[in-house]
Design an enzyme around this catalytic site. Structure first.
Site, PDB file in Angstrom:
ATOM      1  N   SER A 186      10.017 -21.676 -21.417  1.00 43.16           N
ATOM      2  CA  SER A 186      10.645 -22.982 -21.223  1.00 43.16           C
ATOM      3  C   SER A 186      11.892 -22.935 -20.357  1.00 43.16           C
ATOM      4  O   SER A 186      12.399 -23.986 -19.968  1.00 43.16           O
ATOM      5  CB  SER A 186      10.999 -23.593 -22.574  1.00 43.16           C
ATOM      6  OG  SER A 186       9.835 -23.945 -23.266  1.00 43.16           O
TER       7      SER A 186
ATOM      8  N   GLU B  63       2.340  15.219   6.670  1.00 44.91           N
ATOM      9  CA  GLU B  63       3.388  14.994   7.668  1.00 44.91           C
ATOM     10  C   GLU B  63       3.040  15.489   9.071  1.00 44.91           C
ATOM     11  O   GLU B  63       3.516  14.945  10.052  1.00 44.91           O
ATOM     12  CB  GLU B  63       4.693  15.662   7.203  1.00 44.91           C
ATOM     13  CG  GLU B  63       5.294  15.063   5.960  1.00 44.91           C
ATOM     14  CD  GLU B  63       5.762  13.633   6.188  1.00 44.91           C
ATOM     15  OE1 GLU B  63       6.460  13.381   7.191  1.00 44.91           O
ATOM     16  OE2 GLU B  63       5.394  12.765   5.375  1.00 44.91           O
TER      17      GLU B  63
END
Length: 870
Positions: free
Chosen positions: A393, A119
């Site tokens: 399908s 950071e």
């Protein structure tokens, strides 16, 4: 005198000439910028700059000290953010979860260094503000003409958490800087980093390093954390929701690797330590904490971040009111169904058979209810949109049948080819046998594979591909091949996309983007965000009507019979076969359907399919689950009927040519072949040469028989029979000339031994949820044939396209080939790609459906139909 007169005349001429000449310009031109003026300008500019700097310094020092004193013990003064259902009933609050502050002595140096490396690597050098970082961020912001980088230090991030507003303004940024400087003046670096770690957000409503350690690793003693765990926590401030290890384990692991690399580069760890910590998989499961509606609340929070630009921390402490589209009764019904283990196939071990469901109101696109898995945890992994699997399908209506109707060259009564055939090197199979032709309506009802692939080849692969994308399905360019007709996709899809796509059939051809948030109000009850979804016509009303007519038959007397409820239902089943040679189990089972009121999609399967983790049941299990949930969820919703189009009528079936009795099938026998894992049936032929034989099957736990397949032969093989199960069969003869069926033959039964040679117990299933049977029509794709032809338009005839090299199932072909011309045949089976976290199958495969398709390797197996893939 003459000389005098001439002289006078010349003097007069000269005088006149002199009056007409312009006056010469002054040699001394007045200067605008004199040296004196420049010096005074510089003096006053410098004085003004010094004055402004002093004023800014005094503001930063005095104002920062004042705000720090006033707000040092505060995180927010706003009320908690509240979440409401569609009727404005409160369903949850984002209350903060914090642990007791941790002293610096109880925080290991390595954990502190992980945050500093990630950071703010100059944390120990600057005085609260990193001018180099600010300059770099300013350049990027100017170049992008927006705020793309913040340049905030750890001290500034702490200041932002202490400050009272969330406004992204210059004044707020200046105040943040002033508090940061004040913090640096009043506190030591150890104090600042300790305060920061005790206040920062770690995803959801988790604040503080100790609370995060407990939540994500079950560890309250920070000194017991391993390096990879420390790096995982240090990875989160950049995006607390995105890099949440519970919710997105793969993204968290990727970000962790970056943290470890930064730590190694800055000398905090060795390269060996980095490598060892980077490869560890996150698999911690926190204790179950049940809360109603948590899955929907989490989805809504994610949507607020993605669509409205609110950060997770903004939502946690901003005091917002989020009004969602959730129906409480429907959500409760879904949650109760997922909590009932009888609704799911019993697992072979501790890894649960998972599921996902999404319900949408097709009229406005609002999400009514959703669930991303069994035992769902707050901010946990959601399969609603996080997992992508082959739909089998269930994809046929989206990519083959609907786009064919849209061309205007086909109707629901059109005759399609159903002959055994190859398309280039792509050779799909039917499970229920073959015939010279079949109507589109019957092909969908029986879920045959050949007609769907043949039809996609006729209209062109790109036509179906673009139609599916228009319906919101996320496809990749490598999906442009004929196996797409059976759900063969490189990345798969999810229940959110499938429900949204089918909602266009239910809504007369119009689709709205699915959404979960109606509006958001701030702490002052001012509406700051509002949903604005506009309908998009994605197909004609006639196409939607014909699709609904055909898919109602799927539920009435086709592969989706288990989804029948006390309302009109249209839908389609889908199954993806295992892909392992000699193994007829399934990876994924689906049912996607709709009533006149709501559209819903259900998926079931293992997160990580393997030889040991496959489903014995097929798509009727998902269909039964769908019907059970939807019938209860719609209990108090007034029933409607599907719309009927004017000037559109479905031809009535012709009356039977004769009422004379016809001969039934005799001599039915059954034998199980352990070498091929197939139940072989044979019978005597009936007199009619063109007779068709329809085989019916019932598994011992089922109450009714279901049609398994149709054939013109006098033998058939059931490859979908599962080890440890028992089955009964009978055969009916159909006489085409007379359009009548014979009575049923005698029944025969068979018991399939398990791997040890003895039947194993069948999975426990709710009696109200009949066990599925493989009654979907269709066939299996050949996993070994990875053809390279993209289907073209065969209406004009022509030669086959270039064939790619055949390869192993699920692996990308080396030579995919180029799209063929007319009649160019089958595409390659899609290449398997690694699935999202927690959904990677161990083997490569292609799906199969009764129209089944082989499944690809990752979350996107090629499809198969019931017993093979639906």
């Amino acid at each position: 005198m003459a000389r005098d007169e001439m002289s006078r005349t010349n003097r007069n001429r000269d005088r006149e000439t002199s009056t007409t000449k312009p006056k010469p310009t002054s040699k001394k031109k007045k200067k605008f910028l004199s040296k004196k003026r420049v010096l005074w300008t510089l003096f006053f500019s410098t004085a003004l700059a010094i004055f402004c700097a002093l004023g800014g310094y005094l503001f930063i020092m005095l104002n920062g000290e004042k705000l720090l004193l006033e707000n040092g013990d505060k995180l927010t003064i706003n009320p908690t953010t509240k979440v409401y259902d569609r009727n404005a009933n409160l369903i949850g609050e984002l209350s903060l979860e914090k642990s007791d502050p941790v002293d610096r002595a109880d925080i290991p140096d390595l954990l502190v260094n992980a945050f500093i490396a990630t950071e703010d690597k100059r944390f120990r050098e600057h005085s609260g503000v990193d001018l180099w970082a600010i300059g770099r961020a300013a350049v990027k912001d100017i170049a992008a003409r927006s705020m793309v980088e913040g340049g905030s230090t750890i001290t500034q991030q702490l200041a932002k958490n202490i400050f009272l507003t969330r406004d992204k303004t210059f004044f707020r940024k200046a105040t943040e800087v002033s508090i940061a400087v004040a913090l640096e003046n009043d506190r030591t670096k150890d104090d600042i980093i300790t305060m920061y770690l005790n206040r920062i957000n770690f995803g959801g409503t988790i604040y503080g390093i100790k609370a995060a350690s407990i939540r994500y690793f079950g560890e309250s003693d920070l000194n017991k954390l391993d390096l990879w765990e420390m790096a995982t926590l240090a990875a989160m401030p950049k995006g607390p929701s995105r890099y949440n290890p519970l919710r997105n384990p793969e993204l968290s692991k990727e970000r962790r690797a970056i943290v470890l690399q930064l730590m190694a580069e800055q000398g905090y760890i060795t390269q060996q330590e980095r490598e060892e910590a980077a490869v560890v998989d996150y698999n911690y499961k926190p204790p179950e904490s049940k809360q109603r509606y948590q899955a929907f609340i989490d989805y809504a929070i994610d949507e607020a971040e993605a669509k409205f630009g609110l950060s997770e921390e903004d939502l946690n402490i901003g005091g917002y009111k989020i009004y969602t589209t959730m129906d409480k009764h429907a959500q409760q019904t879904v949650e109760d169904a997922f909590a009932d283990s009888d609704n799911f196939e019993k697992s072979v071990d501790d890894e649960l058979v998972q599921g996902s469901m999404t319900i949408i109101n097709q009229e406005n696109g609002s999400i009514v209810a959703l669930m991303g898995g069994r035992n769902y945890e707050k901010k946990g992994y959601s399969r609603v949109d996080g997992s992508r699997r082959s739909p089998g399908s269930a994809f046929k209506p989206i990519v083959s049948y609907a786009p064919a109707l849209e061309t205007g060259n086909f109707s629901m009564n059109s005759t399609l080819s159903n002959e055994k055939q190859c398309f280039g090197k792509y050779c799909p199979n039917n499970l229920h046998g073959y015939s010279s032709s079949i109507s589109m309506s019957d092909a969908i009802q029986k879920s045959e594979n050949i007609p769907a692939v043949w039809l996609l080849n006729e209209i062109g692969v790109n036509t179906g591909f673009q139609f599916a994308k228009k319906l919101g399905i996320g496809l990749a360019d490598e999906d442009k091949n004929l196996s797409l007709a059976l759900g063969g996709m490189s990345k798969g899809t999810n229940t959110l996309e499938m429900a949204q796509a089918y909602s266009s059939f239910a809504n007369g051809g119009e689709m709205r983007e699915a959404y979960a948030i109606k509006s958001i109000a701030d702490k002052d009850d001012e509406t700051v965000y509002k949903a604005n979804t506009k309908p998009e016509r994605v197909m004609s009303e006639d196409t939607a009507y014909q699709m609904t007519e055909m898919m109602q038959k799927v539920v009435q007397d086709g592969t989706g019979k288990k989804a029948k409820i006390n309302r009109p239902v249209a839908g389609k089943t889908g199954t993806t076969q295992s892909g392992y040679s000699g193994n007829s189990a399934n990876r994924d089972v689906w049912f996607v359907g709709y009533t006149p009121e709501w559209t819903a999609a259900v998926w079931m399967g293992y997160d990580k399919p393997s030889r040991e983790h496959l489903l014995k049941n097929s798509s009727p299990l998902a269909a039964a689950f769908w019907g059970k949930v939807i019938e209860e969820a719609l209990r108090d919703v007034p029933a409607k009927s599907f719309p009927q189009l004017e000037n559109t009528s479905t031809p009535e079936p012709e009356p039977s040519a004769t009422t004379e009795p016809v001969e039934a099938v005799g001599g039915l026998s059954v034998q199980y072949d352990e070498a091929t894992l197939t139940v072989n049936l044979s019978w005597q032929a009936v007199p009619a040469a063109d007779a068709e034989y329809r085989i019916f099957r019932r598994e011992s736990a089922e109450a009714d028989y279901s049609q398994l397949m149709t054939t013109n032969l006098t033998t058939a093989g059931d490859i979908s029979a599962m080890p440890g199960m028992s089955y009964e069969y009978y055969v009916i003869a159909y006489y085409p000339e007379q359009a009548v069926e014979s009575g049923p033959s005698d029944t025969v039964s068979v018991v399939i031994p398990d791997e040890l040679g003895t039947p194993e117990p069948e999975p426990t299933i709710d009696p109200n949820l009949p066990t599925p049977n493989p009654d979907e029509g269709g066939g299996t794709d050949n996993p070994g044939n990875n053809g390279g032809n993209n289907g073209g338009n065969s209406n004009n005839g022509g030669q086959n396209g270039n064939n790619g090299n055949s390869g192993n199932p699920g692996t990308p072909p080396e030579n995919p080939g180029t799209p063929g011309g007319p009649n160019s045949g089958g595409p390659e089976q899609p290449a398997a790609t690694p699935p999202p976290a927690t959904a990677v199958p161990e083997a490569t495969i292609a799906p199969v459906d009764p129209g089944a398709v082989p499944t690809p390797d990752a979350a996107a197996a090629l499809p198969s139909e019931e017993p093979i893939i639906q």
